[in-house]
Design a protein around this motif. Structure first.
Motif, mmCIF file in Angstrom:
data_model
loop_
_atom_site.group_PDB
_atom_site.id
_atom_site.type_symbol
_atom_site.label_atom_id
_atom_site.label_comp_id
_atom_site.label_asym_id
_atom_site.label_seq_id
_atom_site.Cartn_x
_atom_site.Cartn_y
_atom_site.Cartn_z
ATOM 1 N N MET A 1 -2.323 -10.733 3.194
ATOM 2 C CA MET A 1 -1.794 -9.424 3.517
ATOM 3 C C MET A 1 -0.993 -8.907 2.320
ATOM 4 S SD MET A 1 0.774 -8.259 6.603
ATOM 5 C CE MET A 1 -0.237 -9.088 7.784
ATOM 6 N N GLU A 2 -1.105 -7.636 2.076
ATOM 7 C CA GLU A 2 -0.397 -7.006 0.971
ATOM 8 C C GLU A 2 1.113 -7.011 1.229
ATOM 9 O OE1 GLU A 2 -0.070 -2.572 -0.760
ATOM 10 O OE2 GLU A 2 -2.084 -3.246 -0.248
ATOM 11 N N ILE A 3 1.878 -7.205 0.166
ATOM 12 C CA ILE A 3 3.348 -7.270 0.275
ATOM 13 C C ILE A 3 3.905 -6.006 0.913
ATOM 14 C CG2 ILE A 3 5.504 -7.362 -1.050
ATOM 15 C CD1 ILE A 3 4.335 -9.966 -1.372
ATOM 16 N N ARG A 4 3.432 -4.849 0.482
ATOM 17 C CA ARG A 4 3.931 -3.567 1.001
ATOM 18 C C ARG A 4 3.737 -3.494 2.515
ATOM 19 N NH1 ARG A 4 7.241 0.290 -0.899
ATOM 20 N NH2 ARG A 4 6.321 2.301 -0.934
ATOM 21 N N LYS B 1 6.657 -3.222 5.465
ATOM 22 C CA LYS B 1 6.650 -2.195 6.508
ATOM 23 C C LYS B 1 6.720 -2.818 7.896
ATOM 24 C CE LYS B 1 4.302 1.507 4.060
ATOM 25 N NZ LYS B 1 3.127 2.391 4.036
ATOM 26 N N LYS B 2 6.017 -3.934 8.101
ATOM 27 C CA LYS B 2 6.043 -4.605 9.410
ATOM 28 C C LYS B 2 7.429 -5.165 9.711
ATOM 29 C CE LYS B 2 1.209 -5.695 9.962
ATOM 30 N NZ LYS B 2 0.205 -6.702 10.256
ATOM 31 N N THR B 3 8.045 -5.777 8.717
ATOM 32 C CA THR B 3 9.396 -6.309 8.906
ATOM 33 C C THR B 3 10.363 -5.170 9.194
ATOM 34 O OG1 THR B 3 8.976 -8.226 7.497
ATOM 35 C CG2 THR B 3 11.281 -7.604 7.813
ATOM 36 N N GLY B 4 10.242 -4.085 8.447
ATOM 37 C CA GLY B 4 11.104 -2.923 8.669
ATOM 38 C C GLY B 4 10.958 -2.345 10.053
ATOM 39 N N ALA B 5 9.719 -2.261 10.524
ATOM 40 C CA ALA B 5 9.470 -1.734 11.874
ATOM 41 C C ALA B 5 10.099 -2.634 12.932
ATOM 42 C CB ALA B 5 7.970 -1.595 12.109
ATOM 43 N N LYS B 6 10.079 -3.936 12.692
ATOM 44 C CA LYS B 6 10.705 -4.868 13.634
ATOM 45 C C LYS B 6 12.223 -4.690 13.646
ATOM 46 C CE LYS B 6 7.143 -8.394 13.194
ATOM 47 N NZ LYS B 6 6.871 -9.759 12.708
ATOM 48 N N ILE B 7 12.796 -4.469 12.472
ATOM 49 C CA ILE B 7 14.241 -4.245 12.395
ATOM 50 C C ILE B 7 14.608 -3.000 13.199
ATOM 51 C CG2 ILE B 7 16.177 -3.652 10.874
ATOM 52 C CD1 ILE B 7 14.722 -5.391 8.702
ATOM 53 N N LYS C 1 15.754 2.262 3.539
ATOM 54 C CA LYS C 1 14.638 1.869 2.670
ATOM 55 C C LYS C 1 14.007 0.561 3.139
ATOM 56 C CE LYS C 1 16.218 4.232 -1.481
ATOM 57 N NZ LYS C 1 16.711 4.072 -2.861
ATOM 58 N N ILE C 2 14.837 -0.373 3.572
ATOM 59 C CA ILE C 2 14.330 -1.643 4.098
ATOM 60 C C ILE C 2 13.489 -1.379 5.349
ATOM 61 C CG2 ILE C 2 14.980 -3.817 5.227
ATOM 62 C CD1 ILE C 2 17.502 -3.794 3.381
ATOM 63 N N GLU C 3 14.034 -0.572 6.255
ATOM 64 C CA GLU C 3 13.340 -0.300 7.511
ATOM 65 C C GLU C 3 12.015 0.423 7.314
ATOM 66 O OE1 GLU C 3 17.015 -0.134 10.716
ATOM 67 O OE2 GLU C 3 16.157 1.762 10.032
ATOM 68 N N HIS C 4 11.893 1.170 6.243
ATOM 69 C CA HIS C 4 10.658 1.914 5.994
ATOM 70 C C HIS C 4 9.757 1.242 4.962
ATOM 71 C CE1 HIS C 4 13.158 4.865 8.095
ATOM 72 N NE2 HIS C 4 12.003 5.193 8.617
ATOM 73 N N GLY C 5 10.078 -0.009 4.628
ATOM 74 C CA GLY C 5 9.226 -0.796 3.736
ATOM 75 C C GLY C 5 9.196 -0.300 2.306
ATOM 76 N N LYS C 6 10.254 0.381 1.894
ATOM 77 C CA LYS C 6 10.290 0.949 0.545
ATOM 78 C C LYS C 6 10.988 0.060 -0.470
ATOM 79 C CE LYS C 6 9.868 5.638 2.153
ATOM 80 N NZ LYS C 6 10.473 6.958 2.248
ATOM 81 N N CYS C 7 11.591 -1.023 -0.007
ATOM 82 C CA CYS C 7 12.209 -1.959 -0.948
ATOM 83 C C CYS C 7 12.201 -3.361 -0.351
ATOM 84 C CB CYS C 7 13.624 -1.528 -1.331
ATOM 85 S SG CYS C 7 14.820 -1.656 -0.017
ATOM 86 N N PHE C 8 12.334 -4.324 -1.230
ATOM 87 C CA PHE C 8 12.334 -5.735 -0.857
ATOM 88 C C PHE C 8 13.668 -6.127 -0.242
ATOM 89 C CE2 PHE C 8 13.232 -10.171 -1.909
ATOM 90 C CZ PHE C 8 12.154 -10.773 -1.279
ATOM 91 N N CYS C 9 13.601 -6.954 0.756
ATOM 92 C CA CYS C 9 14.801 -7.469 1.420
ATOM 93 C C CYS C 9 14.726 -8.997 1.359
ATOM 94 C CB CYS C 9 14.814 -6.976 2.865
ATOM 95 S SG CYS C 9 16.210 -7.537 3.823
ATOM 96 N N ASN C 10 15.696 -9.634 0.721
ATOM 97 C CA ASN C 10 15.649 -11.092 0.606
ATOM 98 C C ASN C 10 15.930 -11.767 1.950
ATOM 99 O OD1 ASN C 10 18.503 -11.639 0.931
ATOM 100 N ND2 ASN C 10 18.796 -10.891 -1.146
#
Length: 71
Positions: free
Chosen positions: A1-4, A8-14, A41-50
């Motif tokens: 699966m692509e990183i982007r 986005k999936k993680t952000g949507a879960k948040i 930005k994290i919630e919309h998958g626009k940046c990396f979240c460690n």
């Protein structure tokens, strides 16, 4: 699966869990030590979240860390 796509999936879960707990972006951002804009930005998958930050989010939302990073 692509990183982007994963971001986005993680952000949507948040967003989903944050809304379930009735916590707004500003309050969650303050609890985890970031700005509301950065959280957006994290919630919309626009940046990396460690993983450390994802763990903080999970703690505040009272959910399992794995629920945010796995499908």
């Amino acid at each position: 699966m692509e990183i982007r796509e994963e971001l986005k999936k993680t952000g949507a879960k948040i967003i989903y869990y944050r809304n379930l707990k009735e916590i707004n972006q500003q309050d969650l951002a303050k609890e985890i030590g970031v700005t509301r804009q950065y959280l957006s930005k994290i919630e919309h998958g626009k940046c990396f979240c460690n993983r450390g930050l994802i763990h903080k989010i999970a703690v505040v939302l009272e959910i399992n860390f794995i629920d945010l990073i796995e499908e």
